[in-house]
Design a protein around this motif. Structure first.
Motif, PDB file in Angstrom:
ATOM      1  N   ALA A  65       0.909  -1.371  -0.026  1.00  0.00           N
ATOM      2  CA  ALA A  65       0.037   0.183  -0.065  1.00  0.00           C
ATOM      3  C   ALA A  65       0.934   1.235   0.130  1.00  0.00           C
ATOM      4  O   ALA A  65       1.939   1.105   0.778  1.00  0.00           O
ATOM      5  N   GLY A  66       0.397   2.356  -0.767  1.00  0.00           N
ATOM      6  CA  GLY A  66       0.913   3.439  -0.593  1.00  0.00           C
ATOM      7  C   GLY A  66       0.674   4.565  -1.482  1.00  0.00           C
ATOM      8  O   GLY A  66      -0.496   4.601  -1.827  1.00  0.00           O
ATOM      9  N   LEU A  67       1.314   5.526  -1.689  1.00  0.00           N
ATOM     10  CA  LEU A  67       1.038   6.924  -2.495  1.00  0.00           C
ATOM     11  C   LEU A  67       1.641   6.794  -3.871  1.00  0.00           C
ATOM     12  O   LEU A  67       2.758   6.362  -3.985  1.00  0.00           O
ATOM     13  N   MET A  68       0.876   7.211  -4.836  1.00  0.00           N
ATOM     14  CA  MET A  68       1.295   7.270  -6.287  1.00  0.00           C
ATOM     15  C   MET A  68       1.021   8.437  -6.800  1.00  0.00           C
ATOM     16  O   MET A  68       0.362   9.343  -6.570  1.00  0.00           O
ATOM     17  N   ALA A  69       2.028   8.833  -7.866  1.00  0.00           N
ATOM     18  CA  ALA A  69       1.713   9.856  -9.084  1.00  0.00           C
ATOM     19  C   ALA A  69       1.882   9.363 -10.409  1.00  0.00           C
ATOM     20  O   ALA A  69       2.574   8.394 -10.639  1.00  0.00           O
ATOM     21  N   GLN A  70       0.957   9.992 -11.158  1.00  0.00           N
ATOM     22  CA  GLN A  70       0.818   9.739 -12.595  1.00  0.00           C
ATOM     23  C   GLN A  70       0.756  10.750 -13.663  1.00  0.00           C
ATOM     24  O   GLN A  70      -0.095  11.659 -13.280  1.00  0.00           O
ATOM     25  N   TRP A  71       1.634  10.721 -14.541  1.00  0.00           N
ATOM     26  CA  TRP A  71       1.664  11.614 -15.610  1.00  0.00           C
ATOM     27  C   TRP A  71       0.990  11.093 -16.964  1.00  0.00           C
ATOM     28  O   TRP A  71       1.761  10.104 -17.070  1.00  0.00           O
ATOM     29  N   ARG A  72      -0.238  11.512 -17.089  1.00  0.00           N
ATOM     30  CA  ARG A  72      -0.835  10.845 -18.369  1.00  0.00           C
ATOM     31  C   ARG A  72      -1.168  11.939 -19.660  1.00  0.00           C
ATOM     32  O   ARG A  72      -1.520  12.922 -19.705  1.00  0.00           O
TER      33      ARG A  72
END
Length: 232
Positions: A65-72
């Motif tokens: 489990a954790g934090l995510m960042a996404q560039w789309r």
């Protein structure tokens, strides 16, 4: 190893290309079933012992489990983040060894081999738009992980009563840094203000748990589960 390096470079390049793309951040949970691939590191291992371990060791429930960042952009995305990982394998329930220091009356026992990591993935996601609210996706990437702790959790059984004892494994030959391959197929649904994702995922650790080449056996972890995420 060269392929892993090239994939890392590609992920970094794509990450820079997505600097002007849409950024989303969120939380991710990956409940899974984890197991291990047994690797004989020496040529003179006993085939009977190998078969015994194959029969004794089985899968267990794990999670990350954790934090995510996404560039789309429209059809492709780059994702990274920071995750806490609990993974490992366990033994079948077997009769206790009377030579060991065991609780009074214990008849059976099971050992959980638990490994904790801090993981940083680098993944590419490829999208196919289904309609205004739904996208199909395919992802692949690699993950680097720092081993922060290793534990052996032994459960002793007496009739319907169980007692757990947690110990630190003998020796200190666990690899401090591991890397794995991740791939999955999934679906995203867009709501007003946030997006949900569900993705069956396979993860295989390309590096072994141990860093001692003189050990008879090493183990590569792998897991299969359902990743879920909420992105904002």
């Amino acid at each position: 190893m060269q392929r892993i390096g090239l994939l890392l470079v590609a992920c970094c390049l794509f990450g820079s290309l997505f600097a002007q793309s849409e950024l989303k951040v969120g939380v991710e949970l990956f409940p899974n079933i984890s197991h291990r691939r047994l690797v004989a590191q020496l040529n003179d291992v006993d085939p009977a012992e190998t078969q015994r371990l194959e029969n004794l060791e089985v899968s267990r429930f794990s999670f990350s489990a954790g934090l995510m960042a996404q560039w789309r952009s429209e059809r492709i995305a780059f994702k990274t983040g920071a995750y806490f990982v609990e993974s490992g394998y366990q033994t079948r329930r077997t009769e206790v060894d009377l030579r060991d220091d065991i609780p009074d009356g214990a008849e059976d026992q099971r050992t959980n081999y638990v490994h904790y990591f801090i993981e940083i993935p680098a993944e590419l996601l490829f999208y196919q738009t289904l309609d205004d609210k739904n996208d199909f996706l395919f992802s692949m990437g690699i993950s680097m992980a720092v081993n922060i702790a290793n534990r052996e959790r032994i459960t002793y059984y007496t009739d319907d009563i169980s007692e757990q004892v947690t110990e630190k494994p003998e020796g200190d030959n666990f690899s401090g840094l591991g890397y794995s391959f991740i791939s999955g197929l999934g679906w995203e649904h867009h709501f007003d203000g946030f997006t949900t994702m569900i993705q069956p995922t396979f993860q295989f650790w390309l590096s072994g748990l141990l860093n001692d080449p003189l050990e008879q056996y090493n183990r590569n972890l792998y897991s299969v589960g359902i990743r879920t995420a909420v992105k904002f």
